[in-house]
Design a protein around this motif. Sequence first.
Motif, PDB file in Angstrom:
ATOM      1  N   ALA A 281       0.739  -1.221  -0.088  1.00  0.00           N
ATOM      2  CA  ALA A 281       0.189  -0.098  -0.045  1.00  0.00           C
ATOM      3  C   ALA A 281       1.035   1.270  -0.012  1.00  0.00           C
ATOM      4  CB  ALA A 281      -0.867  -0.026   1.279  1.00  0.00           C
ATOM      5  N   GLU A 282       1.894   1.309   0.521  1.00  0.00           N
ATOM      6  CA  GLU A 282       2.896   2.514   0.800  1.00  0.00           C
ATOM      7  C   GLU A 282       3.333   2.771  -0.679  1.00  0.00           C
ATOM      8  OE1 GLU A 282       6.902   4.398   2.689  1.00  0.00           O
ATOM      9  OE2 GLU A 282       6.174   2.356   3.273  1.00  0.00           O
ATOM     10  N   ALA A 283       3.860   1.567  -1.275  1.00  0.00           N
ATOM     11  CA  ALA A 283       4.333   1.768  -2.785  1.00  0.00           C
ATOM     12  C   ALA A 283       3.467   2.418  -3.602  1.00  0.00           C
ATOM     13  CB  ALA A 283       5.012   0.541  -3.136  1.00  0.00           C
ATOM     14  N   ALA A 284       2.194   1.677  -3.476  1.00  0.00           N
ATOM     15  CA  ALA A 284       1.039   2.296  -4.586  1.00  0.00           C
ATOM     16  C   ALA A 284       0.647   3.915  -3.888  1.00  0.00           C
ATOM     17  CB  ALA A 284      -0.034   1.439  -4.355  1.00  0.00           C
ATOM     18  N   ALA A 285       0.636   3.789  -2.801  1.00  0.00           N
ATOM     19  CA  ALA A 285       0.469   5.471  -2.468  1.00  0.00           C
ATOM     20  C   ALA A 285       1.456   6.300  -2.782  1.00  0.00           C
ATOM     21  CB  ALA A 285       0.645   5.505  -0.963  1.00  0.00           C
ATOM     22  N   ARG A 286       2.708   6.076  -2.701  1.00  0.00           N
ATOM     23  CA  ARG A 286       3.796   7.108  -3.166  1.00  0.00           C
ATOM     24  C   ARG A 286       3.654   7.249  -5.004  1.00  0.00           C
ATOM     25  NH1 ARG A 286       7.768   8.483   0.159  1.00  0.00           N
ATOM     26  NH2 ARG A 286       7.840   7.178   1.945  1.00  0.00           N
ATOM     27  N   LEU A 287       3.411   6.251  -5.540  1.00  0.00           N
ATOM     28  CA  LEU A 287       3.199   6.256  -7.077  1.00  0.00           C
ATOM     29  C   LEU A 287       2.118   7.136  -7.464  1.00  0.00           C
ATOM     30  CD1 LEU A 287       4.414   2.717  -7.933  1.00  0.00           C
ATOM     31  CD2 LEU A 287       5.644   4.921  -8.151  1.00  0.00           C
ATOM     32  N   ILE A 288       1.031   6.950  -6.864  1.00  0.00           N
ATOM     33  CA  ILE A 288      -0.319   7.541  -7.021  1.00  0.00           C
ATOM     34  C   ILE A 288      -0.106   8.978  -6.686  1.00  0.00           C
ATOM     35  CG2 ILE A 288      -2.564   7.770  -6.202  1.00  0.00           C
ATOM     36  CD1 ILE A 288      -2.291   5.951  -8.419  1.00  0.00           C
ATOM     37  N   ASN A 289       0.501   9.287  -5.457  1.00  0.00           N
ATOM     38  CA  ASN A 289       0.654  10.654  -5.052  1.00  0.00           C
ATOM     39  C   ASN A 289       1.663  11.428  -5.761  1.00  0.00           C
ATOM     40  OD1 ASN A 289      -1.244  10.228  -2.877  1.00  0.00           O
ATOM     41  ND2 ASN A 289       0.321  10.686  -1.328  1.00  0.00           N
ATOM     42  N   GLY A 290       2.558  10.641  -6.398  1.00  0.00           N
ATOM     43  CA  GLY A 290       3.715  11.375  -7.115  1.00  0.00           C
ATOM     44  C   GLY A 290       2.974  11.665  -8.696  1.00  0.00           C
ATOM     45  N   ALA A 291       1.925  10.690  -8.989  1.00  0.00           N
ATOM     46  CA  ALA A 291       1.527  11.065 -10.649  1.00  0.00           C
ATOM     47  C   ALA A 291       0.554  12.323 -10.327  1.00  0.00           C
ATOM     48  CB  ALA A 291       0.911   9.813 -10.752  1.00  0.00           C
ATOM     49  N   ALA A 292      -0.241  12.391  -9.253  1.00  0.00           N
ATOM     50  CA  ALA A 292      -1.022  13.577  -8.917  1.00  0.00           C
ATOM     51  C   ALA A 292      -0.276  14.711  -9.007  1.00  0.00           C
ATOM     52  CB  ALA A 292      -1.949  13.166  -7.780  1.00  0.00           C
ATOM     53  N   LEU A 293       0.823  14.740  -8.080  1.00  0.00           N
ATOM     54  CA  LEU A 293       1.671  15.822  -7.867  1.00  0.00           C
ATOM     55  C   LEU A 293       2.214  16.447  -9.033  1.00  0.00           C
ATOM     56  CD1 LEU A 293       3.133  18.003  -6.124  1.00  0.00           C
ATOM     57  CD2 LEU A 293       4.873  16.147  -5.729  1.00  0.00           C
ATOM     58  N   ASN A 294       2.846  15.408  -9.984  1.00  0.00           N
ATOM     59  CA  ASN A 294       3.412  15.782 -11.174  1.00  0.00           C
ATOM     60  C   ASN A 294       2.414  16.204 -12.211  1.00  0.00           C
ATOM     61  OD1 ASN A 294       6.391  15.252 -11.061  1.00  0.00           O
ATOM     62  ND2 ASN A 294       6.012  13.307 -10.612  1.00  0.00           N
ATOM     63  N   ALA A 295       1.378  15.685 -12.165  1.00  0.00           N
ATOM     64  CA  ALA A 295       0.225  16.137 -13.223  1.00  0.00           C
ATOM     65  C   ALA A 295      -0.214  17.594 -12.858  1.00  0.00           C
ATOM     66  CB  ALA A 295      -0.941  15.384 -13.039  1.00  0.00           C
ATOM     67  N   SER A 296      -0.205  17.807 -11.600  1.00  0.00           N
ATOM     68  CA  SER A 296      -0.558  19.224 -11.122  1.00  0.00           C
ATOM     69  C   SER A 296       0.382  20.333 -11.470  1.00  0.00           C
ATOM     70  CB  SER A 296      -0.744  19.368  -9.795  1.00  0.00           C
ATOM     71  OG  SER A 296      -1.923  18.631  -9.256  1.00  0.00           O
ATOM     72  N   ILE A 297       1.656  20.099 -11.458  1.00  0.00           N
ATOM     73  CA  ILE A 297       3.027  20.770 -11.687  1.00  0.00           C
ATOM     74  C   ILE A 297       2.794  21.052 -13.232  1.00  0.00           C
ATOM     75  CG2 ILE A 297       5.458  20.962 -11.700  1.00  0.00           C
ATOM     76  CD1 ILE A 297       5.455  19.649  -9.102  1.00  0.00           C
ATOM     77  N   TRP A 298       2.580  19.834 -14.064  1.00  0.00           N
ATOM     78  CA  TRP A 298       2.548  20.183 -15.283  1.00  0.00           C
ATOM     79  C   TRP A 298       1.527  21.049 -15.806  1.00  0.00           C
ATOM     80  CZ3 TRP A 298      -0.107  15.917 -18.903  1.00  0.00           C
ATOM     81  CH2 TRP A 298       0.045  16.364 -20.306  1.00  0.00           C
ATOM     82  N   ILE A 299       0.324  20.803 -15.236  1.00  0.00           N
ATOM     83  CA  ILE A 299      -0.790  21.803 -15.527  1.00  0.00           C
ATOM     84  C   ILE A 299      -0.182  23.350 -15.046  1.00  0.00           C
ATOM     85  CG2 ILE A 299      -3.060  22.556 -14.613  1.00  0.00           C
ATOM     86  CD1 ILE A 299      -3.583  19.162 -14.282  1.00  0.00           C
ATOM     87  N   ALA A 300       0.301  23.476 -13.886  1.00  0.00           N
ATOM     88  CA  ALA A 300       0.374  24.626 -13.496  1.00  0.00           C
ATOM     89  C   ALA A 300       1.415  25.390 -14.472  1.00  0.00           C
ATOM     90  CB  ALA A 300       0.832  24.804 -12.132  1.00  0.00           C
ATOM     91  N   ALA A 301       2.438  24.866 -14.986  1.00  0.00           N
ATOM     92  CA  ALA A 301       3.530  25.342 -15.891  1.00  0.00           C
ATOM     93  C   ALA A 301       3.144  25.470 -17.360  1.00  0.00           C
ATOM     94  CB  ALA A 301       4.647  24.432 -15.679  1.00  0.00           C
ATOM     95  N   ALA A 302       1.983  24.880 -17.588  1.00  0.00           N
ATOM     96  CA  ALA A 302       1.512  24.825 -19.130  1.00  0.00           C
ATOM     97  C   ALA A 302       1.274  26.092 -19.702  1.00  0.00           C
ATOM     98  CB  ALA A 302       0.417  23.989 -19.293  1.00  0.00           C
ATOM     99  N   ASP A 303       1.261  26.399 -20.891  1.00  0.00           N
ATOM    100  CA  ASP A 303       0.709  27.489 -21.569  1.00  0.00           C
ATOM    101  C   ASP A 303      -0.664  27.652 -21.570  1.00  0.00           C
ATOM    102  OD1 ASP A 303       3.389  28.407 -22.281  1.00  0.00           O
ATOM    103  OD2 ASP A 303       3.369  27.412 -24.088  1.00  0.00           O
ATOM    104  N   ASP A 304      -1.242  26.485 -21.414  1.00  0.00           N
ATOM    105  CA  ASP A 304      -2.897  26.367 -21.634  1.00  0.00           C
ATOM    106  C   ASP A 304      -3.185  25.183 -20.689  1.00  0.00           C
ATOM    107  OD1 ASP A 304      -5.672  26.072 -22.093  1.00  0.00           O
ATOM    108  OD2 ASP A 304      -5.384  26.122 -24.263  1.00  0.00           O
TER     109      ASP A 304
END
Length: 190
Positions: A143-166
């Motif tokens: 569960a910890e490994a899955a949580a780290r990967l899911i949280n990492g995916a959500a965080l990276n998606a959010s950073i990608w969105i925040a830095a995007a032109d659109d």
Amino acid sequence: MMEETRAKLIQAARKAFAANGYAGASMDDLTAEAGLTRGALYHNFGDKKGLLQAVIDQIDAEMLARMRTARQREKTTWLGFLAESMAYIEMALEPEIQRIMLLDGPAVLGDPSQWPNQNACLETTAQTIQALIDEGTVKPMDAEAAARLINGAALNASIWIAAADDPRIVFAKAVEAFGHLAAGLLQKEH
């Protein structure tokens, strides 16, 4: 009195950081806006970086409350888990969160996955995943490994969105991909 001073400084800093970014926010303007002195800032937060951390802690607490509300609206643990994750990603569309939490915060304070508040978030995600495993919704795994990967995916998606032109176009792509990624945890289609 001390809490009132801290609250005034955090409010003024939040406004300044959102409008001008961390680097562009003047400590003299910020303290004047709060009706306080630089000494009050240094006494309460140590420095500008400490003040940024306090602003991030406040915004993070608000984000967690919004995510919890999204989770509680759903009928199942799985749908609540997805709603909570999607709410986090969607908040990356908000200018204040983009600027302070996702762009300036990591630039000034370092990797967000190492921030103190992330431990509580990771623990909650791991507990939810373990509950989903226990009820047979999610495949057995660490569960910890899955949580780290899911949280990492959500965080990276959010950073990608925040830095995007659109950000809206990137948001749509990120949400679709995140949904597919999360569905890979399922025992069977839900």
